[in-house]
Design an enzyme around this catalytic site. Structure first.
Site, PDB file in Angstrom:
ATOM      1  N   ARG A   1      -0.341  14.994  12.775  1.00 39.18           N
ATOM      2  CA  ARG A   1       0.266  14.812  11.462  1.00 39.18           C
ATOM      3  C   ARG A   1       0.326  16.080  10.614  1.00 39.18           C
ATOM      4  O   ARG A   1      -0.293  16.165   9.547  1.00 39.18           O
ATOM      5  CB  ARG A   1      -0.444  13.676  10.720  1.00 39.18           C
ATOM      6  CG  ARG A   1      -0.461  12.384  11.528  1.00 39.18           C
ATOM      7  CD  ARG A   1      -1.085  11.238  10.798  1.00 39.18           C
ATOM      8  NE  ARG A   1      -0.215  10.694   9.769  1.00 39.18           N
ATOM      9  CZ  ARG A   1      -0.492   9.595   9.072  1.00 39.18           C
ATOM     10  NH1 ARG A   1      -1.610   8.945   9.290  1.00 39.18           N
ATOM     11  NH2 ARG A   1       0.328   9.139   8.154  1.00 39.18           N
TER      12      ARG A   1
ATOM     13  N   ARG B   1      -8.971  -0.517   4.075  1.00 38.50           N
ATOM     14  CA  ARG B   1      -8.081   0.503   3.510  1.00 38.50           C
ATOM     15  C   ARG B   1      -6.761  -0.111   3.062  1.00 38.50           C
ATOM     16  O   ARG B   1      -6.172   0.360   2.095  1.00 38.50           O
ATOM     17  CB  ARG B   1      -7.725   1.540   4.588  1.00 38.50           C
ATOM     18  CG  ARG B   1      -8.679   2.694   4.736  1.00 38.50           C
ATOM     19  CD  ARG B   1      -8.024   3.736   5.644  1.00 38.50           C
ATOM     20  NE  ARG B   1      -6.702   4.068   5.162  1.00 38.50           N
ATOM     21  CZ  ARG B   1      -5.689   4.475   5.926  1.00 38.50           C
ATOM     22  NH1 ARG B   1      -5.846   4.635   7.221  1.00 38.50           N
ATOM     23  NH2 ARG B   1      -4.505   4.756   5.404  1.00 38.50           N
TER      24      ARG B   1
ATOM     25  N   ASP C   1       4.205   1.091  12.110  1.00 36.55           N
ATOM     26  CA  ASP C   1       3.077   0.370  11.505  1.00 36.55           C
ATOM     27  C   ASP C   1       2.997  -1.096  11.956  1.00 36.55           C
ATOM     28  O   ASP C   1       2.062  -1.805  11.583  1.00 36.55           O
ATOM     29  CB  ASP C   1       3.149   0.445   9.967  1.00 36.55           C
ATOM     30  CG  ASP C   1       2.892   1.853   9.447  1.00 36.55           C
ATOM     31  OD1 ASP C   1       2.479   2.722  10.238  1.00 36.55           O
ATOM     32  OD2 ASP C   1       3.116   2.087   8.245  1.00 36.55           O
TER      33      ASP C   1
ATOM     34  N   CYS D   1      -5.481  12.830  12.197  1.00 33.15           N
ATOM     35  CA  CYS D   1      -6.237  11.585  12.064  1.00 33.15           C
ATOM     36  C   CYS D   1      -6.130  10.855  13.396  1.00 33.15           C
ATOM     37  O   CYS D   1      -5.533  11.361  14.344  1.00 33.15           O
ATOM     38  CB  CYS D   1      -5.735  10.736  10.904  1.00 33.15           C
ATOM     39  SG  CYS D   1      -4.212   9.898  11.223  1.00 33.15           S
TER      40      CYS D   1
ATOM     41  N   LYS E   1       0.839  -1.216   0.000  1.00 34.72           N
ATOM     42  CA  LYS E   1       0.000   0.000   0.000  1.00 34.72           C
ATOM     43  C   LYS E   1       0.870   1.262   0.000  1.00 34.72           C
ATOM     44  O   LYS E   1       0.664   2.161  -0.799  1.00 34.72           O
ATOM     45  CB  LYS E   1      -0.901   0.017   1.247  1.00 34.72           C
ATOM     46  CG  LYS E   1      -1.549   1.364   1.507  1.00 34.72           C
ATOM     47  CD  LYS E   1      -2.444   1.367   2.729  1.00 34.72           C
ATOM     48  CE  LYS E   1      -1.792   1.742   4.036  1.00 34.72           C
ATOM     49  NZ  LYS E   1      -1.567   3.180   4.291  1.00 34.72           N
ATOM     50  N   ASN E   2       1.844   1.294   0.905  1.00 35.55           N
ATOM     51  CA  ASN E   2       2.589   2.538   1.088  1.00 35.55           C
ATOM     52  C   ASN E   2       3.617   2.803  -0.005  1.00 35.55           C
ATOM     53  O   ASN E   2       4.212   3.877  -0.041  1.00 35.55           O
ATOM     54  CB  ASN E   2       3.239   2.566   2.477  1.00 35.55           C
ATOM     55  CG  ASN E   2       2.185   2.783   3.561  1.00 35.55           C
ATOM     56  OD1 ASN E   2       1.030   3.081   3.260  1.00 35.55           O
ATOM     57  ND2 ASN E   2       2.578   2.620   4.817  1.00 35.55           N
TER      58      ASN E   2
END
Ligand SMILES: CC(=O)N[C@H]1[C@@H](OP(=O)(O)OP(=O)(O)OC[C@H]2O[C@@H](n3ccc(=O)[nH]c3=O)[C@H](O)[C@@H]2O)O[C@H](CO)[C@@H](O)[C@@H]1O
Ligand SMILES: C=C(OP(=O)(O)O)C(=O)O
Length: 420
Positions: free
Chosen positions: A123, A399, A307, A118, A22-23
């Site tokens: 952030r 997500r 993460d 978030c 994803k990243n």
């Protein structure tokens, strides 16, 4: 809203295919803004964030087309029709801020909604903005939007980042590819996803050196061209399923996972009593002895990734002895603690550290997903809990994890997705 119903107690054994990251994939899609030719990306994960990024690029006028009828390969490109990234998309996914640098570099202007905070922290994006200003952009904040322009184009400069921010490094490296002259980014982030982005940008004609080190040097070029690139395997998905093998005393082959990308996660697993074996194009993870408590501190790569923090919290909840986890990257990334506690975990939070006292058993409970990785920590706990766990708000998981229920069920977990 869908929920997962999980019955704990099964040892996981078999193979899980690790998907594209994803990243990395999100930023690689954004790189499509830098050329009018086609950038073709393969190994695209089928997750909600990728769909959101597609919506954003389409809103900019960029085509995002499946190749041979499959959305696992996307052909991206075209002329920029709008330089606006609207609030409704940016507020859904913070990685949208990454269009700012590429829009400025190619269209010389951009209007991007401020992402705001978030669940895991405030952030801010100050480093992105200061870096772009150093490259000659004029930036004004108005009505919740970043209005940026560089009428004569961007100009290379030396930028020293006060912290090795992943997103700021990516935004600036993409912007600098089309800037006049040389840009140096000092204290650049070293995450493998940035290395993957640099490989792709160089294949598109950029001139970037230093990926994987703290200094990136970018010599601007007039234009980038199309390229083909395969998105790297998702090291966080891989680490997450490694924790699933560890917590269940299982034996999993994580196909496509690369041990070199896991860095400090491998050491932490081994210290905790989980065996990690590198194989050709796979990682085998198994546990036969007891889980042991360990201390972890999150850090920029190659340190232990934030993460993976929540997943290790679940693992250590059932380890022998006490553990301490210190979160240094985000100021509010312990939302899984109250939910894990509802399942019987013994965790005390003191500022940015959590003390975990291992318990013999967890028990199933109704729990709520709060963000992407926190959600998976609750699945991990549920896999070993006695009885039934009902995990709600799993849109957070969608997500960033593809096919969680099918991947886990295929290796022996009892997990079912149910709608309302
Ligand atoms: C889509 C994506 O790739 N997300 C990852 C990316 O997020 P992201 O790129 O947002 O993370 P950063 O490395 O930028 O953020 C790290 C820290 O720096 C702070 N900061 C950042 C930029 C800035 O201008 N000012 C500032 O203060 C942040 O608030 C945070 O406390 O890296 C994080 C750290 O590895 C990961 O957890 C995220 O999964
Ligand atoms: C924090 C994460 O993602 P994002 O930066 O998109 O919120 C994550 O992938 O764990």
């Amino acid at each position: 809203m869908d929920r997962f119903i999980i019955h704990g107690g099964q040892r996981l054994e078999g193979e899980i295919a690790i998907g594209g990251a994803k990243n990395a994939g999100l930023k690689l899609m954004v790189a499509g803004l830098l050329t009018s030719e086609r950038l073709v990306l393969s190994n695209v994960p089928q997750i909600a964030d990728i769909a959101t990024m597609k919506d954003l690029l389409v809103q900019h006028g960029i085509a995002v087309d499946p190749v041979d009828g499959s959305t696992r390969t996307l052909s991206i490109g075209g002329d920029i029709a709008s330089v606006e990234a609207p609030y409704d998309i940016v507020s859904k996914m913070r990685a949208s801020i990454l269009v700012l640098g590429p829009l400025l570099a190619r269209a010389h202007e951009a209007r991007v909604s401020l992402p705001g905070g978030c669940a895991i922290g405030t952030r801010p994006v100050d480093m992105h903005l200061k870096g772009l200003e150093a490259l000659g952009a004029d930036i004004r904040l108005e009505g919740g939007y970043i209005n940026a322009s560089a009428p004569g184009g961007l100009k290379g400069d030396r930028i020293v980042l006060p912290f090795a921010s992943v997103g700021a490094t990516e935004n600036l490296v993409m912007a600098a590819t089309l800037a006049r002259g040389r840009t140096e980014i000092i204290n650049a982030a070293r995450e493998p996803e940035i290395g993957d982005l640099v490989v792709c940008l160089n294949a598109m004609g950029a001139r970037i050196t230093g990926a994987g080190t703290g200094t990136l040097v970018i010599d601007g070029v007039d234009a980038l061209h199309g390229a083909h690139h395969r998105i790297m395997a998702d090291r966080i998905e891989c680490g997450t399923y490694a924790c699933a093998a560890g917590i269940t005393g299982g034996d999993l082959r994580l196909v496509g996972g690369r041990i070199s990308d896991l860095g400090a996660v491998v050491r932490a697993l081994e210290e905790a009593g989980v065996e990690v074996i590198g194989e050709e194009d796979a990682i085998r993870v198994r546990r036969t002895g007891p889980l042991r408590g360990i201390d972890i501190m999150t850090e920029p790569y190659p340190g232990f990734p934030t993460d993976m923090q929540a997943q290790f919290m679940a693992l250590l909840s059932v380890a022998e002895g006490a553990s301490m986890i210190t979160e240094t990257i985000f100021e509010n990334r312990f939302m899984h603690v109250p939910e894990l506690s509802r399942m019987g975990a013994r965790i005390n939070v003191h500022g940015s550290s959590a003390i975990i006292r291992g318990v013999r058993k967890l028990s199933g409970a109704p729990v709520m997903a709060t963000d992407l990785r926190a959600s998976f920590s609750l699945i991990l706990a549920a896999l070993v809990a006695e009885g039934e766990t009902v995990l709600s708000r799993i849109y957070h998981l969608d997500r960033g994890y593809e096919g969680v229920d099918s991947k886990l069920a295929a290796v022996g977990a009892r997990i079912e997705r149910v709608g309302d």
